[in-house]
Enzyme design. Structure first.
Site, mmCIF file in Angstrom:
data_model
loop_
_atom_site.group_PDB
_atom_site.id
_atom_site.type_symbol
_atom_site.label_atom_id
_atom_site.label_comp_id
_atom_site.label_asym_id
_atom_site.label_seq_id
_atom_site.Cartn_x
_atom_site.Cartn_y
_atom_site.Cartn_z
ATOM 1 C CB ALA A 1 0.429 2.187 -22.957
ATOM 2 N NE ARG A 2 3.112 8.439 -24.560
ATOM 3 C CZ ARG A 2 2.343 8.873 -23.560
ATOM 4 N NH1 ARG A 2 1.126 8.372 -23.381
ATOM 5 N NH2 ARG A 2 2.763 9.830 -22.755
ATOM 6 C CD GLU B 1 -1.874 9.842 -29.691
ATOM 7 O OE1 GLU B 1 -1.856 8.767 -29.089
ATOM 8 O OE2 GLU B 1 -1.843 10.955 -29.115
ATOM 9 C CG HIS C 1 -3.534 10.526 -25.870
ATOM 10 N ND1 HIS C 1 -2.239 10.478 -26.347
ATOM 11 C CD2 HIS C 1 -3.424 10.243 -24.544
ATOM 12 C CE1 HIS C 1 -1.403 10.183 -25.381
ATOM 13 N NE2 HIS C 1 -2.096 10.041 -24.256
#
Ligand code: DGY
Length: 320
Positions: free
Chosen positions: A237-238, A267, A285
Protein backbone atom coordinates in the site's frame (compact mmCIF):
# COMPACT_ATOMS: atom_id res chain seq x y z
CA UNK A 1 -5.75 25.42 -25.86
CA UNK A 2 -5.00 25.01 -22.19
CA UNK A 3 -1.55 24.65 -20.65
CA UNK A 4 -1.05 21.13 -19.30
CA UNK A 5 2.04 20.29 -17.23
CA UNK A 6 3.06 16.64 -16.92
CA UNK A 7 5.51 16.32 -14.04
CA UNK A 8 7.30 13.12 -15.13
CA UNK A 9 7.61 10.64 -17.99
CA UNK A 10 4.33 8.86 -18.77
CA UNK A 11 3.46 6.26 -21.45
CA UNK A 12 3.07 7.64 -24.97
CA UNK A 13 -0.65 6.98 -25.45
CA UNK A 14 -1.82 9.17 -22.56
CA UNK A 15 0.69 11.88 -23.43
CA UNK A 16 -0.39 11.89 -27.10
CA UNK A 17 -4.05 12.36 -26.12
CA UNK A 18 -3.15 15.38 -24.02
CA UNK A 19 -0.94 16.82 -26.79
CA UNK A 20 -3.67 16.37 -29.39
CA UNK A 21 -5.86 18.90 -27.58
CA UNK A 22 -3.60 21.09 -25.49
CA UNK A 23 -0.27 22.81 -25.09
CA UNK A 24 1.68 20.24 -23.08
CA UNK A 25 4.91 20.79 -21.16
CA UNK A 26 6.24 17.44 -19.98
CA UNK A 27 9.27 16.54 -17.88
CA UNK A 28 11.19 14.24 -20.23
CA UNK A 29 14.10 13.06 -18.09
CA UNK A 30 14.29 9.66 -16.41
CA UNK A 31 15.47 11.45 -13.26
CA UNK A 32 12.72 12.81 -11.04
CA UNK A 33 12.15 16.53 -11.39
CA UNK A 34 13.66 18.71 -8.64
CA UNK A 35 11.35 20.80 -6.50
CA UNK A 36 12.78 24.05 -7.91
CA UNK A 37 12.28 22.88 -11.49
CA UNK A 38 8.79 21.67 -10.65
CA UNK A 39 7.72 24.98 -9.10
CA UNK A 40 8.98 26.83 -12.19
CA UNK A 41 7.39 24.36 -14.62
CA UNK A 42 3.86 24.54 -13.20
CA UNK A 43 3.61 28.34 -13.44
CA UNK A 44 0.55 29.21 -15.52
CA UNK A 45 -0.70 25.60 -15.78
CA UNK A 46 -4.44 24.99 -16.26
CA UNK A 47 -3.99 21.30 -15.50
CA UNK A 48 -1.25 19.28 -13.84
CA UNK A 49 -0.74 15.58 -14.49
CA UNK A 50 1.36 14.39 -11.57
CA UNK A 51 3.30 11.32 -10.53
CA UNK A 52 3.23 9.98 -6.96
CA UNK A 53 6.84 11.14 -6.51
CA UNK A 54 5.80 14.81 -6.72
CA UNK A 55 4.44 16.63 -3.70
CA UNK A 56 1.46 18.74 -4.67
CA UNK A 57 0.94 21.15 -1.79
CA UNK A 58 -0.13 24.75 -1.17
CA UNK A 59 3.24 26.12 -2.24
CA UNK A 60 3.03 24.32 -5.58
CA UNK A 61 -0.60 25.29 -6.15
CA UNK A 62 0.30 28.94 -5.53
CA UNK A 63 3.25 28.63 -7.91
CA UNK A 64 0.84 27.30 -10.56
CA UNK A 65 -1.57 30.20 -10.14
CA UNK A 66 -5.32 30.79 -9.73
CA UNK A 67 -6.17 29.52 -13.24
CA UNK A 68 -5.26 25.93 -12.23
CA UNK A 69 -8.31 23.68 -12.60
CA UNK A 70 -7.10 20.17 -11.94
CA UNK A 71 -4.43 17.83 -10.64
CA UNK A 72 -4.63 14.35 -12.17
CA UNK A 73 -2.44 11.87 -10.34
CA UNK A 74 -1.15 8.94 -12.41
CA UNK A 75 -1.70 6.61 -9.45
CA UNK A 76 -4.56 5.28 -7.39
CA UNK A 77 -2.93 6.49 -4.16
CA UNK A 78 -2.90 10.26 -3.80
CA UNK A 79 -1.22 10.90 -0.46
CA UNK A 80 1.34 13.02 -2.36
CA UNK A 81 -1.45 15.58 -2.91
CA UNK A 82 -2.75 17.97 -0.28
CA UNK A 83 -6.39 17.51 -1.26
CA UNK A 84 -7.82 20.10 1.20
CA UNK A 85 -5.35 22.68 -0.19
CA UNK A 86 -6.65 21.86 -3.70
CA UNK A 87 -10.27 22.05 -2.54
CA UNK A 88 -9.64 25.45 -0.92
CA UNK A 89 -8.45 26.76 -4.27
CA UNK A 90 -11.22 25.09 -6.31
CA UNK A 91 -8.77 22.66 -7.93
CA UNK A 92 -10.23 19.23 -8.74
CA UNK A 93 -8.14 16.14 -7.95
CA UNK A 94 -8.40 12.79 -9.75
CA UNK A 95 -6.71 9.38 -9.50
CA UNK A 96 -6.60 6.15 -11.54
CA UNK A 97 -8.59 3.45 -9.72
CA UNK A 98 -9.38 0.04 -11.19
CA UNK A 99 -6.62 -0.40 -13.74
CA UNK A 100 -3.86 -1.39 -11.33
CA UNK A 101 -5.91 -3.72 -9.16
CA UNK A 102 -4.78 -7.01 -10.72
CA UNK A 103 -1.11 -6.00 -11.16
CA UNK A 104 -0.86 -4.92 -7.52
CA UNK A 105 -2.64 -8.05 -6.26
CA UNK A 106 -0.12 -10.11 -8.29
CA UNK A 107 2.70 -8.38 -6.43
CA UNK A 108 1.01 -8.89 -3.04
CA UNK A 109 0.64 -12.60 -3.67
CA UNK A 110 4.22 -12.78 -4.99
CA UNK A 111 5.46 -11.22 -1.76
CA UNK A 112 3.36 -13.63 0.29
CA UNK A 113 4.95 -16.58 -1.53
CA UNK A 114 8.44 -15.09 -1.43
CA UNK A 115 8.29 -14.34 2.27
CA UNK A 116 6.62 -17.54 3.46
CA UNK A 117 8.75 -19.82 1.25
CA UNK A 118 12.01 -17.87 1.80
CA UNK A 119 12.56 -17.35 -1.92
CA UNK A 120 14.69 -14.21 -1.64
CA UNK A 121 16.88 -15.90 0.93
CA UNK A 122 17.21 -19.00 -1.25
CA UNK A 123 18.10 -16.99 -4.32
CA UNK A 124 20.76 -15.11 -2.38
CA UNK A 125 22.39 -18.42 -1.40
CA UNK A 126 22.61 -19.50 -5.04
CA UNK A 127 23.85 -16.13 -6.30
CA UNK A 128 26.47 -15.91 -3.56
CA UNK A 129 27.61 -19.43 -4.56
CA UNK A 130 27.31 -20.49 -0.94
CA UNK A 131 27.49 -24.24 -0.30
CA UNK A 132 24.06 -25.88 -0.11
CA UNK A 133 22.39 -29.18 -0.68
CA UNK A 134 18.89 -30.58 -0.45
CA UNK A 135 18.13 -31.45 3.14
CA UNK A 136 15.04 -32.63 5.02
CA UNK A 137 15.17 -29.57 7.22
CA UNK A 138 16.88 -27.15 4.85
CA UNK A 139 15.24 -23.71 4.46
CA UNK A 140 11.75 -24.76 5.43
CA UNK A 141 8.99 -22.21 5.06
CA UNK A 142 5.32 -21.96 5.95
CA UNK A 143 2.65 -23.55 3.76
CA UNK A 144 -0.35 -21.39 2.90
CA UNK A 145 -3.02 -24.09 2.88
CA UNK A 146 -5.50 -23.52 5.72
CA UNK A 147 -3.68 -20.40 6.95
CA UNK A 148 -5.49 -17.13 7.56
CA UNK A 149 -4.83 -14.15 5.31
CA UNK A 150 -5.87 -10.97 7.10
CA UNK A 151 -6.62 -8.13 4.70
CA UNK A 152 -6.41 -4.63 6.13
CA UNK A 153 -8.51 -2.48 3.80
CA UNK A 154 -10.75 -4.77 1.76
CA UNK A 155 -11.08 -2.52 -1.31
CA UNK A 156 -10.52 -3.55 -4.92
CA UNK A 157 -6.86 -4.54 -4.44
CA UNK A 158 -7.55 -6.29 -1.13
CA UNK A 159 -10.36 -8.30 -2.75
CA UNK A 160 -8.19 -9.22 -5.77
CA UNK A 161 -5.43 -10.36 -3.40
CA UNK A 162 -7.92 -12.40 -1.37
CA UNK A 163 -9.19 -14.11 -4.55
CA UNK A 164 -5.66 -15.24 -5.38
CA UNK A 165 -4.98 -16.36 -1.80
CA UNK A 166 -8.22 -18.35 -1.77
CA UNK A 167 -6.91 -20.28 -4.78
CA UNK A 168 -3.88 -21.18 -2.63
CA UNK A 169 -6.18 -22.59 0.03
CA UNK A 170 -6.00 -19.69 2.47
CA UNK A 171 -8.88 -18.59 4.70
CA UNK A 172 -9.82 -14.96 4.25
CA UNK A 173 -10.43 -12.50 7.07
CA UNK A 174 -10.62 -8.75 6.64
CA UNK A 175 -11.29 -5.43 8.20
CA UNK A 176 -12.77 -2.37 6.50
CA UNK A 177 -14.70 0.74 7.48
CA UNK A 178 -17.88 0.03 5.50
CA UNK A 179 -19.73 -3.27 5.02
CA UNK A 180 -18.45 -5.52 2.26
CA UNK A 181 -20.94 -6.54 -0.43
CA UNK A 182 -22.67 -9.84 0.31
CA UNK A 183 -21.65 -11.50 -2.95
CA UNK A 184 -17.95 -10.85 -2.19
CA UNK A 185 -18.32 -12.23 1.34
CA UNK A 186 -19.95 -15.35 -0.11
CA UNK A 187 -17.47 -15.77 -2.95
CA UNK A 188 -14.48 -15.57 -0.62
CA UNK A 189 -16.14 -16.97 2.47
CA UNK A 190 -14.57 -13.90 4.07
CA UNK A 191 -14.85 -13.23 7.76
CA UNK A 192 -15.05 -9.67 9.11
CA UNK A 193 -12.83 -8.93 12.12
CA UNK A 194 -11.83 -5.86 14.08
CA UNK A 195 -8.29 -4.65 13.44
CA UNK A 196 -7.21 -6.08 16.79
CA UNK A 197 -8.71 -9.49 16.04
CA UNK A 198 -7.16 -9.50 12.59
CA UNK A 199 -3.70 -8.62 13.91
CA UNK A 200 -3.84 -11.31 16.58
CA UNK A 201 -5.21 -14.18 14.51
CA UNK A 202 -3.70 -13.80 11.01
CA UNK A 203 -0.87 -15.92 9.66
CA UNK A 204 -0.28 -13.37 6.92
CA UNK A 205 -1.39 -9.77 7.36
CA UNK A 206 -1.57 -7.81 4.10
CA UNK A 207 -2.00 -4.02 4.04
CA UNK A 208 -4.26 -2.49 1.39
CA UNK A 209 -5.59 0.66 3.04
CA UNK A 210 -4.84 4.16 1.78
CA UNK A 211 -2.22 6.22 3.61
CA UNK A 212 -3.54 9.18 5.61
CA UNK A 213 -2.84 10.69 9.03
CA UNK A 214 -5.28 8.07 10.37
CA UNK A 215 -3.20 5.16 9.01
CA UNK A 216 0.25 6.61 9.78
CA UNK A 217 2.19 3.87 11.62
CA UNK A 218 -0.95 1.75 11.84
CA UNK A 219 1.53 -1.11 12.27
CA UNK A 220 3.97 -0.28 15.03
CA UNK A 221 5.52 -1.78 18.17
CA UNK A 222 2.21 -2.62 19.90
CA UNK A 223 0.74 -4.26 16.83
CA UNK A 224 3.83 -6.38 16.12
CA UNK A 225 3.86 -7.51 19.74
CA UNK A 226 0.30 -8.83 19.30
CA UNK A 227 0.90 -10.68 16.02
CA UNK A 228 1.65 -14.40 16.04
CA UNK A 229 5.38 -15.12 16.21
CA UNK A 230 4.92 -17.22 13.07
CA UNK A 231 3.10 -14.47 11.14
CA UNK A 232 4.17 -12.42 8.13
CA UNK A 233 3.46 -8.78 7.26
CA UNK A 234 2.96 -7.77 3.61
CA UNK A 235 2.82 -4.14 2.48
CA UNK A 236 1.93 -3.12 -1.08
CA UNK A 237 0.00 0.00 0.00
CA UNK A 238 2.15 2.87 1.28
CA UNK A 239 5.35 2.75 3.32
CA UNK A 240 4.47 5.07 6.22
CA UNK A 241 1.55 2.82 7.23
CA UNK A 242 4.32 0.75 8.81
CA UNK A 243 6.73 2.04 11.44
CA UNK A 244 9.85 0.70 9.72
CA UNK A 245 12.11 0.97 12.78
CA UNK A 246 9.59 -1.01 14.85
CA UNK A 247 9.32 -3.57 12.05
CA UNK A 248 13.10 -4.08 12.03
CA UNK A 249 13.00 -4.71 15.79
CA UNK A 250 10.08 -7.14 15.44
CA UNK A 251 11.81 -9.05 12.64
CA UNK A 252 15.14 -9.17 14.46
CA UNK A 253 13.68 -10.28 17.78
CA UNK A 254 11.47 -12.95 16.22
CA UNK A 255 8.27 -11.20 17.29
CA UNK A 256 7.04 -11.91 13.78
CA UNK A 257 8.41 -14.40 11.26
CA UNK A 258 8.92 -12.25 8.20
CA UNK A 259 7.82 -9.41 5.94
CA UNK A 260 7.36 -8.68 2.26
CA UNK A 261 7.56 -5.01 1.34
CA UNK A 262 6.95 -3.24 -1.96
CA UNK A 263 6.78 0.20 -0.36
CA UNK A 264 8.92 2.02 2.19
CA UNK A 265 8.52 4.73 4.75
CA UNK A 266 10.98 7.16 3.12
CA UNK A 267 11.12 5.98 -0.47
CA UNK A 268 13.47 5.49 -2.20
CA UNK A 269 15.46 5.14 1.05
CA UNK A 270 15.08 1.82 2.85
CA UNK A 271 15.72 1.40 6.58
CA UNK A 272 19.31 0.01 6.81
CA UNK A 273 18.14 -2.54 9.37
CA UNK A 274 15.87 -4.16 6.78
CA UNK A 275 18.77 -4.66 4.38
CA UNK A 276 20.51 -6.94 6.85
CA UNK A 277 17.55 -9.21 7.46
CA UNK A 278 17.05 -12.49 5.62
CA UNK A 279 13.41 -12.62 6.71
CA UNK A 280 12.52 -9.42 4.86
CA UNK A 281 11.70 -9.51 1.14
CA UNK A 282 12.26 -6.06 -0.35
CA UNK A 283 11.20 -4.91 -3.82
CA UNK A 284 11.21 -1.36 -5.26
CA UNK A 285 7.53 -0.21 -5.45
CA UNK A 286 6.60 -2.44 -8.38
CA UNK A 287 2.87 -2.90 -7.62
CA UNK A 288 1.61 -1.33 -10.83
CA UNK A 289 4.76 -1.89 -12.86
CA UNK A 290 3.52 -3.72 -15.94
CA UNK A 291 3.60 -2.21 -19.42
CA UNK A 292 -0.17 -2.65 -19.79
CA UNK A 293 -1.03 -1.20 -16.39
CA UNK A 294 1.16 1.86 -16.71
CA UNK A 295 -0.31 2.57 -20.17
CA UNK A 296 -3.83 2.28 -18.74
CA UNK A 297 -2.94 4.56 -15.81
CA UNK A 298 -1.63 7.27 -18.16
CA UNK A 299 -4.71 6.89 -20.34
CA UNK A 300 -7.11 7.33 -17.41
CA UNK A 301 -5.16 10.31 -16.09
CA UNK A 302 -5.40 11.88 -19.55
CA UNK A 303 -9.16 11.17 -19.67
CA UNK A 304 -9.57 12.78 -16.24
CA UNK A 305 -7.60 15.92 -17.17
CA UNK A 306 -9.24 16.29 -20.59
CA UNK A 307 -12.74 15.98 -19.11
CA UNK A 308 -12.10 18.71 -16.56
CA UNK A 309 -10.54 21.02 -19.15
CA UNK A 310 -13.58 20.42 -21.41
CA UNK A 311 -15.87 21.39 -18.54
CA UNK A 312 -17.42 17.90 -18.41
CA UNK A 313 -18.25 15.85 -15.36
CA UNK A 314 -14.83 14.67 -14.18
CA UNK A 315 -14.43 10.92 -13.67
CA UNK A 316 -12.37 9.56 -10.76
CA UNK A 317 -12.63 12.66 -8.59
CA UNK A 318 -11.24 12.27 -5.10
CA UNK A 319 -12.13 14.28 -2.04
CA UNK A 320 -10.38 14.82 1.27
C1 DGY B 1 -0.49 3.69 -6.93
O1 DGY B 1 -1.02 3.91 -8.02
O2 DGY B 1 -0.87 4.23 -5.90
C2 DGY B 1 0.64 2.73 -6.91
O3 DGY B 1 1.32 2.75 -5.72
C3 DGY B 1 1.58 2.99 -8.07
O4 DGY B 1 2.42 1.90 -8.21
Amino acid sequence: MAKVVVTGKIPAGGLARLKAEHDVTAWESDDAISRTELLAMVAGADAIVSLLTEKIDGELLDAAGPQLKSVSNVAVGYNNIDVPACENRGVLVTNTPGVLTEATADIAISLILMATRRLGEGERVIRAQEPWQWGMFYMLGMGLQGRQLGIVGMGQIGIATARRAKAFGMNIAYTRRTPLEDHVIEELDAKFMTMDELIESSDVLSLHCPYSPATHHLMSENQFARMKKTAFLINTARGPIVDEAALVTALKSGEIAGAGLDVFENEPAVHPGLLELDNAVLIPHLGSATVETRAAMADIAATNALAILAGSQAPNLVTS
